[in-house]
Every structure is written in structure tokens, then in C-alpha cells.
Design an enzyme around this catalytic site. Structure first.
Site, mmCIF file in Angstrom:
data_model
loop_
_atom_site.group_PDB
_atom_site.id
_atom_site.type_symbol
_atom_site.label_atom_id
_atom_site.label_comp_id
_atom_site.label_asym_id
_atom_site.label_seq_id
_atom_site.Cartn_x
_atom_site.Cartn_y
_atom_site.Cartn_z
ATOM 1 N N TYR A 73 15.671 20.090 41.341
ATOM 2 C CA TYR A 73 16.794 19.773 40.956
ATOM 3 C C TYR A 73 17.106 20.379 39.580
ATOM 4 C CZ TYR A 73 19.889 16.596 38.848
ATOM 5 O OH TYR A 73 21.144 15.943 38.149
ATOM 6 N N ARG A 132 15.184 9.977 28.881
ATOM 7 C CA ARG A 132 15.851 9.180 27.955
ATOM 8 C C ARG A 132 16.961 8.376 28.732
ATOM 9 N NH1 ARG A 132 19.610 12.862 24.738
ATOM 10 N NH2 ARG A 132 20.826 12.507 26.962
ATOM 11 N N ARG A 142 20.802 6.165 40.785
ATOM 12 C CA ARG A 142 20.411 7.638 40.486
ATOM 13 C C ARG A 142 18.942 7.668 40.044
ATOM 14 N NH1 ARG A 142 24.719 11.037 40.304
ATOM 15 N NH2 ARG A 142 23.859 12.350 38.756
ATOM 16 N N PHE A 156 20.594 29.505 18.377
ATOM 17 C CA PHE A 156 21.176 28.825 19.415
ATOM 18 C C PHE A 156 20.378 28.218 20.239
ATOM 19 C CE2 PHE A 156 22.697 29.472 23.696
ATOM 20 C CZ PHE A 156 23.678 28.550 23.672
#
Length: 417
Positions: free
Chosen positions: A205, A253, A263, A329
Site C-alpha cells: 500500500y 501518527r 480505515r 528538498f
């Protein structure tokens, strides 16, 4: 008399046309909208609304690749919005079909497509799919769980316009990643309620929703010339760990938000050791009995230990980055992730509120991630902090437990974990 009246109205009409701007000046708001869309500012406004943290780190990139990555993110965010919306499109089969063909909204403009990064004719397969129709686009535009997401899809025509301005070499990467991600999301939607059985399913997933993003970004960096082509295959493999590390941190979290919505991203392979259901796990965390609370914390810590296994590959990815703007980044979100893991570890508050790092500490991370040595030192420091909080046996046990096959044309069915 009639002729005179008609002549009068014709003269008035001509005067209005000639002095239209003076008589009916364009409002400031109208001018702003026109300029914003013409200059492509729409996407930056939406980026800030949909992901404030990403909007900040993307400013670290050089100008050309900054535009590309912004569009890449918003394309995938729009796809994710359709997948997350549980109310608008009730027909499951219809929604699955839309997810699989969402990428057809973004067509590659250049006929001379560079095939350098296309493996096993993956791109050609996706380009042959029937495009989204006007009706289907209308249905998609109604999706979104908040105003910002609905705005992104309602005004997606502006995103398509900006996508069409990109070089074809960037377009093909975005289309291919979007298409493969749509396939993975369709597979999840087909199962109905999110209920992940084991760690392998969790990794699969996370690969589709986050690992693919890392693969796409790696290709974009190389295509832009900011990264050597010779490093691409290694970066693509290690970028999957980067994506999994970020995604697992978010899923750990967000347990307090996800469980009420049914979910369940924490694998039953893990939570079933400590409770009969994820809902019971949340209740145990709120118990005044140390034994009950200890079970929920042990489950939480095992999830953290599972995420820690991706740190070596994450650091391997960061180590080979050649451009300083690309490094920052990539490094800043990863540093924020391990700092977040440190906050949630052994912390029962995770089950009832959003636990996150302080804003001043976030700023320190932004200013400190200047090179690999500083980043590596930061990771070592917080990795040790986390391990001291949890049972070290769980960390060792989870290091080598994941080995799955992913149906990815980019990786040719090889083991990626």
C-alpha cells in the site's frame, strides 16, 4: 420613428463598446484571477492550501524543476482526492475505472516521446486507455473532503494547462507514475474498507501511495540534469524506502483519526497481538491500568520499529544526491519524519490527538539540513533516542521481516524490500 429609435440604440451600443473599459472597469478581483491563471500562480496557491510543509520544501529546488515537481505533486494529490472521497461516487466499479484512467486527463503533447525512462512499454499501455469523458470529468470535479480539495478538482483545467506547458520528457514521467498509482489505489478501493492484514500488505500500500512518488522524483531529477544518470537505478530502489518511511510515520501518527473512520492501516498481524480490534487498542491506551496502557504502547512501538528499518536505504538515497537544492528538498521531510517518530514513540497521546513536533524545532530542521553529514548525524541521534524508548528486540526482529513482490513495470517483478 422606429428607424430613429433603432438608430439611437445602435449608437448607444457602439459607444458602450468603444468606452467599455472606462465605463465598466475590470474589478481588482477579476484582474487578479486573470493574471493568476495566466502566470500559473493558481497551482502555487493550491499547493500552499493542500500541503503547507511541501510548499515550503519545494521552494528549495531550482526554478525549472520546481515548476515540474509542483505540477507532479498536484496531479497526484488530485488523484488521491478522488480515492479518499467516500461520499461523492458511490458506484464502486465506476470509481475504480476512474482511478485507473485518471491519468488520461493529462496527455503528452510531444509526438517524439523520449522512451529513455519507459520500462516494458509501461507508458504505451497507459496511453492506449480510453480518455476520461466530459461526464466523468464532471463527476470527478465534485470530489473532495474539504474546500481546498474541491477547489483543486473543480479548477483542474488550470492544472492541465500548466501540465501541457511542460517538456514531454517530464510529462511522460508524471503520466506513468499517476497511471500506476491509480492502478494501486483501485486495488485498495476494490477491497472496500481499508483493513490491512500484514506487513507485506502495508508495504505494498505504501509503495503505491508514496514509494512511486520517490521513483518519479528520482527520474525528474535526472531528466533535469541535476542528478547523474548513472545513479538513477540505485536512487529508484532506495527512493521506495524514502516513501515508505514517510508514509508509515504518517499512518502511525494518524491512528486516532483513521480508526473512527474504519480505515485500519496498522496491520492486524501486529495489532492482534495486543487487542481484539484496533478500536479496543485505542480504548486500552486511555485506560488507567498500567497493564492495559502497556499493551497499546507496545503495539505502537512495534509499528515504530517497523518504520525504522527503512532508515539505512533512506540514508543511502540521500548520500548520492549531487545537487544541494535537491538534497534539502529530500532531506528535510525525512528529518521531520524521524523527529516525529521520536515524539510518538511510547506516547499514549497518539491514540487521542495529533502529536507533532514543535514549530520552532521544525524551523531548526529546515536550517540545519545543509549536507549529508549533518543529516546523517541527525538521524543517528534520533534513531538512538527512539531505540532507548522501545524494546530493542522489536527493532532487530523488524529489520529483515519485509520481502514482497510488487507489480511494477519499473522494477520488473523483482523483490524491492
Amino acid at each position: 420613428m422606429m428607424i430613429l429609435i433603432l438608430s439611437f440604440f445602435v449608437i448607444i451600443a457602439l459607444v458602450l463598446l468603444k468606452y467599455k473599459k472606462k465605463l465598466f472597469p475590470t474589478t481588482t478581483a477579476q484582474k487578479a484571477i486573470t493574471i493568476k491563471n495566466a502566470n500559473g500562480e493558481w497551482k502555487w496557491d493550491l499547493l500552499k492550501k493542500t500541503s503547507r510543509s511541501f510548499a515550503i520544501v519545494i521552494q528549495e529546488l531550482d526554478k525549472e524543476i520546481r515548476e515540474v515537481v509542483c505540477i507532479f505533486y498536484l496531479v497526484l494529490r488530485a488523484l488521491d482526492t478522488v480515492e479518499d472521497d467516500m461520499e461523492t461516487i458511490q458506484d464502486l466499479g465506476y470509481k475504480i475505472d476512474l482511478l485507473k484512467r485518471f491519468h488520461t486527463l493529462f496527455s503528452i503533447q510531444n509526438d517524439n516521446k523520449d522512451q529513455e525512462f519507459v520500462a516494458d512499454q509501461a507508458l504505451e499501455k497507459y496511453l492506449k486507455m480510453d480518455p476520461i469523458t466530459v461526464k466523468e470529468l464532471f463527476d470527478i470535479q465534485k470530489c473532495g473532503v474539504n474546500d481546498h480539495e474541491r477547489e483543486l478538482l473543480t479548477d483542474i483545467k488550470y492544472l492541465i494547462e500548466d501540465f501541457n506547458k511542460l517538456d514531454a520528457k517530464y510529462q511522460q514521467v508524471i503520466v506513468r507514475i499517476c497511471a500506476e498509482m491509480g492502478e494501486g489505489m483501485a486495488e485498495t478501493v476494490l477491497k472496500g474498507e481499508v483493513n490491512i492484514l500484514n506487513v507485506k500488505e502495508l508495504d505494498k500500500y505504501c509503495y503505491y501511495v508514496a514509494g512511486l512518488v520517490g521513483i518519479g522524483l528520482s527520474e525528474l531529477f535526472v531528466l533535469s540534469g541535476l542528478q547523474s544518470k548513472s545513479t538513477l537505478e540505485t536512487m529508484k530502489k532506495n527512493s521506495i524506502a524514502m516513501g515508505l518511511f514517510l508514509q508509515k510515520t504518517n499512518l502511525i501518527r494518524d491512528i486516532y483519526e483513521d480508526v473512527p473512520d474504519n480505515r485500519i492501516f496498522w496491520p492486524s498481524e501486529i495489532w492482534s497481538k495486543y487487542a481484539d480490534s484496533p478500536q479496543e487498542l485505542v480504548k486500552l491506551s486511555q485506560s488507567s491500568y498500567k497493564l492495559h496502557k502497556g499493551k497499546s504502547l507496545a503495539c505502537l512501538n512495534e509499528m515504530v520499529a517497523n518504520a525504522l528499518q527503512h532508515i539505512p536505504d533512506t540514508l543511502s538515497y540521500l548520500k548520492v544526491i549531487e545537487n544541494s537544492t535537491v538534497f534539502r528538498f529530500c532531506a528535510i521531510p525525512q528529518a521531520m519524519a524521524i523527529a516525529t517518530l521520536n515524539e510518538v514513540t511510547n506516547n499514549s497521546k497518539v491514540f487521542k490527538q495529533n502529536v507533532k513536533i514543535r514549530r520552532d524545532f521544525t524551523l531548526r530542521i529546515f536550517h540545519s539540513m545543509k549536507n549529508f553529514e549533518k543529516c546523517q548525524s541527525f538521524f543517528e541521534k534520533y534513531n538512538e533516542k527512539i531505540i532507548r524508548k522501545i524494546d530493542q528486540k522489536n527493532v532487530i526482529k523488524n529489520k529483515k521481516q519485509n520481502e514482497i513482490h510488487v507489480n511494477s513495470p519499473n522494477l520488473s517483478q523483482k523483490k524491492i524490500f
